[in-house]
Structures are given as structure tokens and as C-alpha cells.
Design a protein around this motif. Structure first.
Motif, PDB file in Angstrom:
ATOM      1  N   VAL A  38       0.860  -1.178   0.000  1.00 42.78           N
ATOM      2  CA  VAL A  38       0.000   0.000   0.000  1.00 42.78           C
ATOM      3  C   VAL A  38       0.900   1.233   0.000  1.00 42.78           C
ATOM      4  O   VAL A  38       1.887   1.286   0.738  1.00 42.78           O
ATOM      5  N   LEU A 109      -1.677  -4.985   0.353  1.00 40.35           N
ATOM      6  CA  LEU A 109      -3.086  -5.104  -0.001  1.00 40.35           C
ATOM      7  C   LEU A 109      -3.659  -6.439   0.456  1.00 40.35           C
ATOM      8  O   LEU A 109      -2.946  -7.446   0.507  1.00 40.35           O
ATOM      9  N   ILE A 167      -6.916  -3.309   3.584  1.00 42.76           N
ATOM     10  CA  ILE A 167      -6.874  -2.199   2.635  1.00 42.76           C
ATOM     11  C   ILE A 167      -6.896  -2.800   1.231  1.00 42.76           C
ATOM     12  O   ILE A 167      -6.098  -3.682   0.925  1.00 42.76           O
ATOM     13  N   GLU A 168      -7.803  -2.320   0.403  1.00 41.70           N
ATOM     14  CA  GLU A 168      -7.940  -2.817  -0.966  1.00 41.70           C
ATOM     15  C   GLU A 168      -7.839  -1.655  -1.949  1.00 41.70           C
ATOM     16  O   GLU A 168      -8.111  -0.499  -1.597  1.00 41.70           O
ATOM     17  N   LYS A 169      -7.465  -1.960  -3.186  1.00 39.57           N
ATOM     18  CA  LYS A 169      -7.467  -0.951  -4.240  1.00 39.57           C
ATOM     19  C   LYS A 169      -8.907  -0.594  -4.582  1.00 39.57           C
ATOM     20  O   LYS A 169      -9.797  -1.438  -4.596  1.00 39.57           O
ATOM     21  N   TYR A 170      -9.120   0.678  -4.860  1.00 32.20           N
ATOM     22  CA  TYR A 170     -10.442   1.163  -5.262  1.00 32.20           C
ATOM     23  C   TYR A 170     -10.212   2.208  -6.344  1.00 32.20           C
ATOM     24  O   TYR A 170      -9.857   3.333  -6.047  1.00 32.20           O
ATOM     25  N   ASP A 173      -7.225   4.576  -6.160  1.00 34.14           N
ATOM     26  CA  ASP A 173      -6.994   4.887  -4.755  1.00 34.14           C
ATOM     27  C   ASP A 173      -7.246   3.651  -3.901  1.00 34.14           C
ATOM     28  O   ASP A 173      -7.046   2.533  -4.365  1.00 34.14           O
ATOM     29  N   TYR A 174      -7.708   3.834  -2.655  1.00 34.61           N
ATOM     30  CA  TYR A 174      -7.880   2.712  -1.743  1.00 34.61           C
ATOM     31  C   TYR A 174      -9.219   2.800  -1.007  1.00 34.61           C
ATOM     32  O   TYR A 174      -9.874   3.837  -0.975  1.00 34.61           O
ATOM     33  N   LYS A 175      -9.588   1.681  -0.422  1.00 37.98           N
ATOM     34  CA  LYS A 175     -10.748   1.618   0.457  1.00 37.98           C
ATOM     35  C   LYS A 175     -10.411   0.693   1.616  1.00 37.98           C
ATOM     36  O   LYS A 175      -9.536  -0.176   1.511  1.00 37.98           O
ATOM     37  N   LYS A 212     -13.602   6.323  -0.259  1.00 38.87           N
ATOM     38  CA  LYS A 212     -12.337   6.283  -0.993  1.00 38.87           C
ATOM     39  C   LYS A 212     -11.299   7.078  -0.214  1.00 38.87           C
ATOM     40  O   LYS A 212     -11.505   8.255   0.086  1.00 38.87           O
TER      41      LYS A 212
END
Length: 218
Positions: A38, A109, A167-170, A173-175, A212
Motif C-alpha cells: 500500500v 493489499l 486495505i484494498e485498491k479502489y 486509490d484505496y478503500k 475512498k
């Protein structure tokens, strides 16, 4: 006959050299299979135990994350709940991330981790309550599952199942996500972490609409 013997030896040596040179390649492929790190807003890997602010990517809807007492509660004031600052210019309180495997040193991630408000910054009336995030029980008055504090850091297993986030990619960006995998036989409710507006307070909650976010080092 001597030529054949020499040629065979050369071939064996050549194949052995290829096999020896091939070993590092196998290790490299294995390393690349790890989840991607991340990144903070400067493109640097997020480090475990280092303080960061979690900030909204979409501006004009509040600032960073902090602690607050919220309404409609059937329990005592403590622990405090995780909310978003009303003022966009506010970064909120610093936080640290502790992956399930602390030896890695880098937050990656899709990896179970604890999120904790910095003890030095989160001076509140709940002095004896942990600042580690956890997913609260179902709130009967709203039908929502809010993010609160009072969780346990580390000790992965069924007794701490509510304390692990990811934490994941969105998009680019991230979510933040709640879907712990620290217990193979536990049944968990998975969902994105979003915002629930209650009496003007922007509370973190499991939601179909994720918040986000981006990460800024303190």
C-alpha cells in the motif's frame, strides 16, 4: 571417442550452469506473488508502526478520521466510535497499522491488519480503553454495524475476529474493508467501510458505498 566424452562433459556443465542460474529466478517469481504494498500519497510504501493520517480522496465531504461519542447507544460512553471530521481542513488523528505478520514491515493489499489511533494523539476521556479499531455488534436502532474502538491488537483468532481490517485498491486509490481471514472456520460478515450520517456525525460503518481514502505520513 574422446571428442564425444569431452562434448558430453561440456553439455553437462552447461546444463548445470543453467540450473544454478535459474534458482534466483524462481525465488524472484515467488517474491512477486506477494500482495502489492500500500502506498502513501507520495508513492512510498506504508510502514508498520509508523503514523499516518487516513484522508478522504473526494474533498468537500469532511476531513480525516477521529474519535467521538455518538448517539443511539445502549452502552456506556467508552469505547469511542470512529468518525470522520466535519471540517475538510482537519487531518484527524494519526493512526498506525499492524499486519497479522509484523515481520513483513510493510503494509500490503488484502492483508489482515489492526488499525489503531496513536496513543499520544488520542487523549480522550476513555483513557483505559484500547484505541484499536473493531467492528461493533449490530445496532438495532439503525440496523447498521459501526466501526468503534476497544479492540485487541494482535492475537489473531476467533476471539479477535472483529478487530481485523484490510486495505484494498479502489479505482486508483484505496478503500478500507472488513473481511477477516484470521480464522478459517469462523463465519464473518464482509463489507466495505463507508460513511453513515447520523445527526450530523459522519460515522464509519459497513456500507455498500466505500469511502475512498488515501494515506499521508505524519
Amino acid at each position: 571417442m574422446r571428442f564425444c566424452t569431452l562434448a558430453s562433459q561440456v553439455l553437462i556443465c552447461y546444463l548445470s550452469l543453467l540450473a544454478f542460474r535459474g534458482k534466483p529466478l524462481l525465488v524472484a517469481v515467488h517474491a512477486d506473488s506477494d500482495p502489492a504494498p500500500v502506498l502513501d500519497i507520495k508513492g512510498h510504501n506504508i510502514q508498520t508502526g509508523v503514523e499516518y493520517w487516513i484522508l478522504p480522496v473526494i474533498r468537500g465531504r469532511g476531513g480525516g478520521l477521529t474519535l467521538a461519542t455518538t448517539g443511539n447507544r445502549n452502552r456506556s460512553i467508552c469505547p469511542l466510535d470512529v468518525v470522520q471530521e466535519q471540517q475538510e481542513v482537519s487531518n484527524g488523528l494519526p493512526l498506525t497499522f499492524s499486519p497479522v505478520n509484523l515481520k513483513i514491515g510493510v503494509v500490503r493489499l488484502s492483508t489482515d491488519l489492526n488499525i489503531k489511533f496513536s496513543t499520544s494523539a488520542a487523549v480522550t476521556i476513555c483513557l483505559n480503553t484500547s484505541k484499536v479499531w473493531k467492528l461493533d455488534n449490530l445496532d438495532e436502532s439503525t440496523g447498521q454495524r459501526f466501526v468503534t474502538t476497544g479492540g485487541v491488537e494482535g492475537n489473531p483468532g476467533p476471539k479477535t475476529i472483529s478487530n481485523w481490517f484490510k486495505i484494498e485498491k479502489y479505482d486508483k486509490d484505496y478503500k478500507l474493508v472488513f473481511c477477516p481471514t484470521v480464522c478459517n472456520f469462523c463465519k464473518v460478515i464482509c463489507g466495505d467501510v463507508g460513511i453513515y450520517l447520523e445527526g450530523g456525525v459522519r460515522r464509519l460503518v459497513l456500507s455498500k458505498v466505500p469511502l475512498k481514502v488515501m494515506f499521508k505520513r505524519v
